[in-house]
Design an enzyme around this catalytic site. Structure first.
Site, mmCIF file in Angstrom:
data_model
loop_
_atom_site.group_PDB
_atom_site.id
_atom_site.type_symbol
_atom_site.label_atom_id
_atom_site.label_comp_id
_atom_site.label_asym_id
_atom_site.label_seq_id
_atom_site.Cartn_x
_atom_site.Cartn_y
_atom_site.Cartn_z
ATOM 1 N N ASP A 142 -0.195 4.884 0.420
ATOM 2 C CA ASP A 142 -0.326 5.579 2.118
ATOM 3 C C ASP A 142 -0.172 4.898 2.580
ATOM 4 O O ASP A 142 -1.553 4.346 3.362
ATOM 5 C CB ASP A 142 -1.521 7.516 1.521
ATOM 6 C CG ASP A 142 -1.690 7.635 -0.140
ATOM 7 O OD1 ASP A 142 -0.020 8.069 -0.146
ATOM 8 O OD2 ASP A 142 -2.613 7.843 -0.548
ATOM 9 N N ASP A 194 0.722 -1.084 -0.041
ATOM 10 C CA ASP A 194 0.437 0.133 0.151
ATOM 11 C C ASP A 194 0.975 1.341 -0.140
ATOM 12 O O ASP A 194 2.683 1.041 0.412
ATOM 13 C CB ASP A 194 -1.086 -0.230 1.896
ATOM 14 C CG ASP A 194 -1.400 1.408 1.851
ATOM 15 O OD1 ASP A 194 -2.398 1.790 0.891
ATOM 16 O OD2 ASP A 194 -1.729 2.013 2.371
#
Ligand SMILES: [Zn+2]
Length: 551
Positions: free
Chosen positions: A35, A33
Site C-alpha cells: 500500500d 511494500d
C-alpha cells in the site's frame, strides 16, 4: 488462534524451495511494500475494485522479472486484526494486485495490530526474513522498496538494502533517514538494475601483479574490501598501497599479498606538506612492484589523479580509477559512478570497470580474515555482550559522552553486559562512560583486538566510524548513531542488520564537517537511550542476564 490461521491462508504456497539460485550479483530478490508503493494507499482496503496500481508499476516489475530477480510483497495488514476486512477480502485484493501487476513469488503478510508486539510487523524485520527464506536467499541479497520509514527500517534491521519512494504522506524525517530515495517506483527499479549492472563484470583473464590503492583510515580500507577481493580473484599477486591509519585494517583484508604503507598528502585531512623526497621515494617503491596494472580506489570527494601521475612515472602500464575530472593520459580506464552508491559498491564497480568480478561464491559483503584475530580480551566475558564504542577520530561522528553514559546505564538495567571500547587517546572517555556500569577496555585494543572483541558481541553501538565497518565485516548487528555529515546510503553499515538512530535531517547534514557546525551536537545528543534498547530488541539481541538488574 484464528488470526494465525488467516495468516497462513494468506501466504502463498507458490514458492519452490529447491529452485535455482540466481547468477551472482548484488541481489537475488526485490521485496515490495504493497500500500502506497505498488498500489495507491486505500486505508484498510478490503475491496478489490479499489486496487489502483501506481503509474508504471507493471512495466517496472516486468523489468525486474526479466532480469531474473524474484519478487515478493511484504505488507502490514493490521486491518485483519482490527476486523476492517476478512482474510477472504484480503485474498481477493491480493489476487487483484496480481491480476494487474503480474505474479509475485511470495506474499509475506503481517496480520497483527501494533499492540500485539509481533516480530513481523514492520519496522520489525520478520517479514523480510520470511520473504528471503521463502525465496531461497538471505536478507542481505534482497533490496526492499517501500514508501515509509517502517519499510526502510525493517529492511535495515534484517541486513537488506532499501530504497524509499516517498509519497506526499511520508514524514520528512523518514525521508531524510532513508539510505536511498527514488522519485517513483520505475525510478527505484532503475536504481536496483543500475547497481547490479555497475558491479557486474565478465570473468577476467588472469592478470599478473595488480597494485591496488586505498588511502585514508581503517573504515575506508574495510569498505574497499569487496573491490580488492574482486581484483584478487583475477590476479596472481595483489599489492595494496595504504596509509598509516589504514595499515591495521589492510592487514586483515582477504586477498592482499603484500602491503606498502605510505601517506598520500593530497588525500589526508588535515594534509601534511608535500615532501619532494618522500614523493620520489614512493615513486621508486611503486616502480619496484613491477605491477601489470593499478586500480586506484577513492571515495567520492578524493582525486585519484595525483597518484595516477606517480604510477605513470613508476611505469605502470594500465591504470583504472574513478575520475570526474578529465584525466588526460593518466588513466586507461576512467570510471564514473552516480552519486549515492554505497562505498563498497563503488569499489566493486571500479574493479568491474577494470575487468575484475567477485567469484560466484563470494558474497559482496565486507569481510576480514578472522584467522588473524587474537583471542578476545578476557575482561569482555562470555560472548553475547554489547560493545559500546563512544569515540571517533572525527568529533562530529562520535557518540556524545552524556548519551553514551546513559546508554550504559539503561542497557545494564535491562540485563545487557556492556563492554566499552576506545583508542589509546580515549582512555579517559571510556573510563567515565564505563563507570556507569560497563567493562572498560579503552586504550587496550588495537584494531585486531577490537575486531576480536566485536566478534563476540551480540551488537555494536557506535557512531559513523571505523568499528561500524568491522562489525559489518564480522556480521555483528549495529546500532548506528549516525551523524549525517556524510550520506548514510554511502557510509552506513553495509549488508549487516542495522538500526539507524539520530536526527538525519540535522543542520550538519552532508557538510562533511569534522567539527560540529551546530553547538551541542544536536544530531545525536537528542537520542533517548531507550531507543538503543528498542533497537537491540528489533535486532533480536537477547540480554544475557535474564530479567535484568534493577536500577
Ligand atoms: Zn505481525
Amino acid at each position: 488462534m484464528r488470526r494465525d490461521q488467516e495468516r497462513d491462508q494468506c501466504r502463498s504456497a507458490r514458492v519452490d524451495p529447491g529452485a535455482d539460485r540466481f547468477p551472482s550479483g548484488l541481489y537475488d530478490a526485490v521485496l515490495l511494500d504493497r500500500d502506497g508503493t505498488l498500489v495507491e494507499d486505500v486505508p484498510y482496503n478490503g475491496d478489490p475494485e479499489k486496487v489502483r496500481p501506481v503509474p508504471g508499476a507493471r512495466e517496472a516489475l516486468d523489468r525486474l522479472r526479466a532480469a531474473g530477480l524474484r519478487l515478493a510483497v511484504v505488507t502490514n495488514q493490521s486491518g485483519l486484526a482490527r476486523g476492517c476486512f476478512t482474510a477472504h477480502d484480503l485474498r481477493l485484493v491480493n489476487a487483484r494486485v496480481e491480476e494487474l501487476l503480474g505474479p509475485f513469488d511470495h506474499w509475506a503478510i503481517c496480520p497483527h495490530a501494533e499492540a500485539d508486539g509481533c516480530a513481523c510487523r514492520k519496522p520489525a524485520p520478520g517479514l523480510v526474513h520470511e520473504a528471503a527464506a521463502a525465496l531461497g536467499t538471505t536478507p542481505t541479497r534482497c533490496v526492499l522498496i517501500g514508501d515509509i520509514g517502517a519499510d526502510t527500517a525493517a529492511a535495515a534491521a534484517a541486513g537488506a538494502a532499501a530504497i524509499m519512494v516517498p509519497t506526499p504522506a511520508t514524514r520528512a524525517a523518514e525521508v531524510a533517514a532513508a539510505p536511498t530515495v527514488a522519485a517513483d517506483l520505475p525510478d527505484a527499479v532503475g536504481i536496483v538494475l543500475a547497481r547490479i549492472r555497475l558491479t557486474a563484470a565478465p570473468q577476467p583473464a588472469r592478470r599478473g601483479t595488480v597494485l591496488v590503492v586505498r588511502s585514508d583510515a581503517a573504515g575506508d580500507v574495510l569498505v574497499t574490501g569487496p573491490g580488492i577481493r574482486a581484483v584478487a580473484a583475477g590476479a596472481q599477486r595483489v599489492v595494496l598501497l595504504c596509509g598509516p591509519r589504514g595499515r591495521a585494517a589492510a592487514e586483515l583484508l582477504p586477498g592482499v599479498d603484500e602491503i606498502i604503507e605510505a601517506p598520500l598528502p593530497w588525500i589526508d585531512a588535515p594534509a601534511p606538506p608535500v615532501d619532494p623526497d618522500a614523493v620520489r621515494a614512493l615513486t621508486d617503491r611503486l616502480a619496484e612492484v613491477r605491477a601489470d596494472e593499478a586500480v586506484v580506489f577513492t571515495s567520492f570527494h578524493q582525486s585519484a589523479l595525483p597518484l595516477a601521475l606517480l604510477l605513470r612515472l613508476a611505469g605502470v602500464p594500465r591504470i583504472s580509477a574513478v575520475s570526474d575530472d578529465y584525466p588526460g593520459s593518466l588513466l586507461d580506464v576512467r570510471h564514473r559512478v552516480p552519486a549515492g552508491v554505497p562505498e563498497p559498491e563503488r569499489a566493486l564497480s571500479l574493479a568491474a570497470a577494470a575487468g575484475f568480478a567477485l567469484p560466484d561464491h563470494d558474497e559482496p559483503a565486507l569481510r576480514i580474515r578472522t584467522d588473524r584475530l587474537p583471542p578476545p580480551a578476557a575482561d569482555a566475558g562470555a560472548p553475547g555482550y554489547v560493545v559500546l564504542h563512544p569515540g571517533s577520530s572525527v568529533e562530529t561522528r562520535a557518540c556524545p559522552e552524556e548519551l553514551a553514559t546513559r546508554v550504559v546505564r539503561v542497557l545494564g538495567a535491562a540485563g545487557y553486559r556492556v563492554v566499552v571500547t576506545g583508542g589509546p587517546d580515549e582512555r579517559d572517555l571510556t573510563a567515565r562512560v564505563a563507570a556507569a556500569g560497563g567493562v572498560d577496555l579503552g586504550g587496550r585494543t588495537g584494531l585486531d583486538d577490537l575486531a576480536a572483541v566485536i566478534a563476540g558481541a551480540g551488537a555494536l553501538v557506535v557512531g559513523n566510524t571505523g568499528p561500524a565497518h568491522l562489525a559489518a565485516a564480522l556480521g555483528v548487528p549495529v546500532v548506528s548513531l549516525f551523524a549525517p555529515t556524510v550520506p548514510f546510503g554511502q557510509w552506513g553499515p553495509y549488508r549487516v542488520p542495522t538500526v539507524r538512530l539520530g536526527d538525519a535531517g540535522a543542520a550538519c547534514r552532508d557538510t562533511r564537517a569534522t567539527v560540529c557546525p551546530v553547538p551541542g551536537h544536536p544530531c545525536l545528543s537528542a537520542v533517548e537511550p531507550g531507543r538503543v534498547l528498542e533497537a537491540l530488541r528489533l535486532l533480536r539481541v537477547p540480554a544475557p542476564v535474564a530479567g535484568g538488574v534493577a536500577g
